[in-house]
Design an enzyme around this catalytic site. Structure first.
Site, PDB file in Angstrom:
ATOM      1  CG  ASN A  54     102.066 -87.824 -74.546  1.00  0.00           C
ATOM      2  OD1 ASN A  54     102.615 -86.736 -74.649  1.00  0.00           O
ATOM      3  ND2 ASN A  54     102.345 -88.848 -75.357  1.00  0.00           N
ATOM      4  CD  GLU A  55     102.265 -87.121 -79.171  1.00  0.00           C
ATOM      5  OE1 GLU A  55     102.318 -88.237 -79.720  1.00  0.00           O
ATOM      6  OE2 GLU A  55     103.152 -86.254 -79.294  1.00  0.00           O
ATOM      7  N   PRO A  56      96.437 -88.195 -77.122  1.00  0.00           N
ATOM      8  CG  PRO A  56      94.558 -87.099 -76.263  1.00  0.00           C
ATOM      9  CD  PRO A  56      96.054 -86.993 -76.354  1.00  0.00           C
TER      10      PRO A  56
END
Length: 500
Positions: free
Chosen positions: A159-161
């Protein structure tokens, strides 16, 4: 007066991609009664198909454990809670859109964590153990639910790296390594399972280009692209709340278009594109989420978003949510369609109104959509989001609508500042943090649209509909055939009733 003439025929279809998926707080919250009760309520009224949330591999779900046997540390995979959670989802009739993350603490290479519940965001200290964990989890899902079912679940990696808060140092190269090992591990278990990413937030679309180039050059499996979309600017932070300016809805729709074009120009031009989170603000402490403005604003996204993406998942269905600590009041700016104590917010009804739409799209503009259903009835939604406090809020419409029957029953449902606005009533109450049962009942009573009915006769196949929309209003009109059975009542005479 805004005049609209709706054509009698259209070859355009209105997709239901807006209800493909909805977001949730971390999966461990699904062990709470209010969470499950609210999910049932949302499913019954809006019929989302999938649900996506963080925390599959976090310690509160408890999948990854380690036992010490002599001098050896042996992983143990505990599926007690995740079985209970996914069983509940499937019993309600909603499938998991699986997000792989965050890192189990015993497998983490560092201590950096995000959120009140401490989701670890560091890479694994042992990628072989990580690979084995992924294989064990996917194998268990197949064993419990069958490959025909699990093959319907998309698996999104992390998630949202692109944000340091969600992936240590926002290290793109390290994320690509994690993605490659994870995707290949899933495909080794069964090649029919769909995998994708990179689940980035806005402002870093170069990640998507880099990601797709990486997958092509390294021959890494990728079945879909995912991204998030929010339209709030940096804001004013207080200990309990955040206030942010919201950009116009065109901003989000343009983001959808931009990423779709990136995919089309890549080595994978036909990949599905999923927006796995979207909303106005990206903070669960922004009061905008509780307001009629949010409801009117989101309407255009629901109306047009499906033109550019294969799904877009509203973040989230419920305020049973704990990223910034346990909620401190009844209304607190939470993301949910439904507030605590199962009080539906205005945005809930925007979604419910869209659930009434048909497939044949007769007309659409920036503030209205008209569809025809399979039975010939017509549904119209119009909205009036007021972005600027100084503008004249009211809009008047005269709409000529083609109707395939002479006698029409008209049902109107309206939410605005005065109707279906429990947040406003809560303010009238004095903003009680923990309302009494009596106050909760009042909030639930208020949290309903104004409903009015009438009937009319068409003129040359058209119904002339006039209405006014006030500030942040959303209205649903449903036009169905009226069958008058008055003649079957012997001696019927309403004039003999007192007051008529």
């Amino acid at each position: 007066m805004i005049k609209v003439i709706v054509p009698d025929f259209s070859d355009k279809k209105f997709s239901d991609r807006w209800r493909y998926c909805v977001g949730t707080g971390r999966l461990g919250l699904a062990l709470q009664k209010e969470y499950i009760d609210t999910l049932k309520y949302v499913k019954e009224n809006i019929d989302f198909k999938y649900i996506r949330g963080h925390g599959l591999l976090c310690d509160d779900v408890g999948i990854y454990r380690e036992d010490v046997v002599g001098d050896e540390i042996k992983p143990f995979y505990n599926f007690t809670y995740i079985d209970r959670i996914f069983d509940s989802f499937l019993e309600i009739g909603i499938r998991p859109f699986v997000e792989i993350g965050f890192m189990p603490k015993r497998l983490a290479s560092g201590t950096q964590a995000v959120f009140y519940w401490e989701g670890n965001v560091t890479p694994p200290k042992d990628y072989k153990k990580w690979e084995n964990l992924i294989k064990a989890v996917v194998s268990h899902f197949i064993s419990r639910y069958g490959i025909d079912e699990v093959a319907k679940w998309p698996f999104e990696i992390w998630n949202e790296p692109n944000l340091k808060e969600f992936w240590k140092d926002a290290d793109e190269k390290e994320y690509f390594k994690l993605y490659k090992i994870t995707a290949k591990a899933i495909k080794e278990v069964n090649e029919n399972i769909k995998v994708g990413g990179p689940a980035i937030c806005g402002g870093a679309d170069y990640w998507i280009e880099d990601f797709l180039n990486f997958c092509y050059e390294e021959n890494v499996p990728v079945d879909f692209v995912s991204r998030h979309a929010y339209t709030s600017k940096q804001g004013e932070y207080t200990p309990h709340l955040i206030y942010q300016e919201i950009m116009p809805s065109e901003y989000m729709l343009n983001e959808f278009k931009t990423v779709r074009d990136i995919i089309k120009n890549s080595h994978f031009p036909n990949l599905p594109f999923h927006i796995t989170e979207y909303n106005t603000s990206y903070s669960p402490q922004n009061p905008v989420h509780d307001t009629p403005f949010n409801a009117a604003y989101i309407a255009r996204i629901l109306s047009e978003g499906g033109d550019y993406v294969d799904s877009f998942s509203y973040w989230t269905f419920s305020d049973v949510f704990e990223e910034r600590d346990v909620p401190r009041s009844q209304f607190h700016g939470g993301f949910g369609l439904v507030a605590l104590n199962m009080v539906p917010k205005p945005t809930f009804y925007t979604f419910k109104f869209f659930n009434a739409m048909g497939e044949e799209m007769l007309y659409r503009d920036e503030h209205m959509i008209v569809t025809r259903r399979d039975d010939g009835s017509v549904a119209l939604i119009a909205w009036n989001e007021v972005m600027d406090k100084t503008e004249n809020p009211d809009k008047e419409y005269e709409v000529q609508i083609p109707v395939g029957f002479k006698d029409v029953f008209i049902k109107r449902q309206l939410i605005d500042e005065e109707h279906g606005n429990p947040w406003g009533t809560w303010i009238h109450m004095g903003r009680p943090r923990y309302p009494s049962k009596k106050e909760i009942n009042t909030l639930r009573e208020i949290a309903k649209p104004e409903i009015m009915t009438s009937h009319a006769v068409t003129n040359d196949g058209y119904l002339n509909l006039k209405f006014k929309l006030g500030k942040n209003a959303v209205v649903l009109y449903e036009l169905t055939e009226r069958i008058d059975e008055s003649s079957t009542y012997i001696g019927l005479d309403d004039s003999k009733i007192n007051g008529y």
